[in-house]
Design a protein around this motif. Structure first.
Motif, short mmCIF file in Angstrom:
data_model
loop_
_atom_site.label_atom_id
_atom_site.label_comp_id
_atom_site.label_asym_id
_atom_site.label_seq_id
_atom_site.Cartn_x
_atom_site.Cartn_y
_atom_site.Cartn_z
N LYS A 81 14.76 23.65 62.32
CA LYS A 81 13.61 22.73 62.19
C LYS A 81 12.47 23.41 61.42
CE LYS A 81 15.29 19.40 64.85
NZ LYS A 81 15.62 18.09 64.33
N ALA A 82 12.24 24.68 61.69
CA ALA A 82 11.19 25.42 60.98
C ALA A 82 11.51 25.56 59.50
CB ALA A 82 10.99 26.79 61.62
N GLY A 83 12.79 25.71 59.17
CA GLY A 83 13.20 25.78 57.77
C GLY A 83 12.84 24.52 57.01
N VAL A 84 13.01 23.37 57.65
CA VAL A 84 12.62 22.09 57.04
C VAL A 84 11.10 22.06 56.86
CG1 VAL A 84 12.52 19.59 57.42
CG2 VAL A 84 14.63 20.85 57.93
N LEU A 85 10.37 22.55 57.86
CA LEU A 85 8.91 22.56 57.78
C LEU A 85 8.40 23.52 56.72
CD1 LEU A 85 8.08 22.34 61.57
CD2 LEU A 85 7.83 20.54 59.85
N MET A 86 9.16 24.58 56.45
CA MET A 86 8.76 25.49 55.36
C MET A 86 8.60 24.72 54.06
SD MET A 86 11.02 28.98 55.86
CE MET A 86 10.88 29.40 54.15
N LYS A 87 9.56 23.85 53.79
CA LYS A 87 9.50 23.04 52.57
C LYS A 87 8.31 22.08 52.61
CE LYS A 87 14.42 23.40 51.70
NZ LYS A 87 15.35 23.51 52.77
N LYS A 88 8.12 21.42 53.73
CA LYS A 88 7.04 20.45 53.88
C LYS A 88 5.67 21.08 53.65
CE LYS A 88 4.90 17.28 57.17
NZ LYS A 88 4.94 16.70 58.49
N PHE A 89 5.48 22.29 54.19
CA PHE A 89 4.18 22.95 54.11
C PHE A 89 4.11 23.99 52.99
CE2 PHE A 89 4.20 21.46 58.55
CZ PHE A 89 3.00 20.78 58.56
N ASP A 90 5.16 24.07 52.17
CA ASP A 90 5.21 25.03 51.07
C ASP A 90 5.01 26.47 51.56
OD1 ASP A 90 5.64 25.65 48.38
OD2 ASP A 90 3.48 25.68 47.95
N ALA A 91 5.67 26.78 52.67
CA ALA A 91 5.58 28.13 53.26
C ALA A 91 6.73 28.98 52.74
CB ALA A 91 5.62 28.04 54.78
N GLN A 92 6.52 30.29 52.73
CA GLN A 92 7.52 31.20 52.20
C GLN A 92 8.40 31.85 53.27
OE1 GLN A 92 4.24 31.15 50.97
NE2 GLN A 92 4.99 30.01 49.21
N PHE A 93 7.92 31.90 54.52
CA PHE A 93 8.72 32.53 55.57
C PHE A 93 8.28 32.05 56.95
CE2 PHE A 93 5.16 35.36 54.86
CZ PHE A 93 4.86 35.95 56.09
N ILE A 94 9.00 32.52 57.96
CA ILE A 94 8.76 32.12 59.35
C ILE A 94 8.44 33.36 60.19
CG2 ILE A 94 9.86 31.12 61.41
CD1 ILE A 94 11.60 29.48 59.41
N VAL A 95 7.50 33.21 61.10
CA VAL A 95 7.08 34.29 61.99
C VAL A 95 7.42 33.89 63.42
CG1 VAL A 95 5.08 35.54 62.89
CG2 VAL A 95 5.17 34.91 60.48
N THR A 96 7.99 34.82 64.18
CA THR A 96 8.21 34.58 65.60
C THR A 96 7.63 35.75 66.41
OG1 THR A 96 10.31 35.74 66.01
CG2 THR A 96 10.45 33.53 65.01
N GLY A 97 7.43 35.52 67.67
CA GLY A 97 6.90 36.55 68.56
C GLY A 97 7.98 37.31 69.30
N GLU A 98 9.21 37.21 68.84
CA GLU A 98 10.31 37.89 69.54
C GLU A 98 10.11 39.40 69.52
OE1 GLU A 98 14.12 35.18 68.57
OE2 GLU A 98 12.87 35.73 66.86
N VAL A 99 10.44 40.01 70.65
CA VAL A 99 10.35 41.46 70.80
C VAL A 99 11.75 41.99 71.09
CG1 VAL A 99 9.40 43.34 72.20
CG2 VAL A 99 7.95 41.39 71.57
#
Length: 173
Positions: A100-118
């Motif tokens: 879902k975030a990958g689809v939103l990357m296109k919508k918002f013209d974003a280059q990557f995704i950030v998560t808080g995983e440790v």
């Protein structure tokens, strides 16, 4: 300007990860995927703030809440990677959210995704093999940055392209 979709669970880790990236001059678009059984948008922290307010206070932008409950319910009928504790389909759920975030990357013209995983925080879904499986199955290999453990994980495209400064990334495990 470089932009990143930040997946915000509502907990401290994801907000901190987004803040680390924002402080690098990257525009952060905070997204919370609403699923059944989890209502972080309404939960109140010990300081009396909701996740929505914590994001506003710490990132200076509004949290976008997107309901993916229907897709999540279909997923839990038969999760390909099984269940974690408390019947949580950890790996499959993360793959769904990243898709879902990958689809939103296109919508918002974003280059990557950030998560808080440790790394190592969740025994089923946050060990190196699981993180790699999640990235591969989501089709976002190299585009998922986990800033809190980035120094312990393979280099990502945001780091190799110089979109951020590696010394600001952390080595939490």
């Amino acid at each position: 300007m470089v932009k990143a979709i930040a997946l915000i669970s509502g907990g401290l880790d994801s907000i901190l990860a987004a803040r680390v990236i924002k402080e690098q001059g990257i525009e952060v678009i905070p997204i919370n995927f609403k699923i059944p059984f989890c209502h972080r948008d309404k939960e109140i922290s010990s300081k009396g703030s909701s996740a929505v307010q914590l994001v506003k206070d710490n990132l200076g932008v509004d949290l976008k809440i997107i309901d993916i409950g229907e897709d999540f319910l279909k997923l839990i009928e038969n999760p390909r990677h099984g269940f974690g504790s408390n019947m949580n389909p950890c790996i499959d759920c993360k793959i769904l959210m990243l898709n879902k975030a990958g689809v939103l990357m296109k919508k918002f013209d974003a280059q990557f995704i950030v998560t808080g995983e440790v790394l190592g925080q969740r025994p089923m879904s946050q060990h190196k093999d699981a993180l790699q499986t999640i990235a591969k199955k989501s089709g976002l290999e190299g585009l998922i940055l986990r800033p809190l453990s980035a120094k312990l994980l393979p280099e990502t495209i945001p780091a190799s392209e110089g979109w951020l400064q590696g010394e600001a990334l952390l080595n939490f495990a």
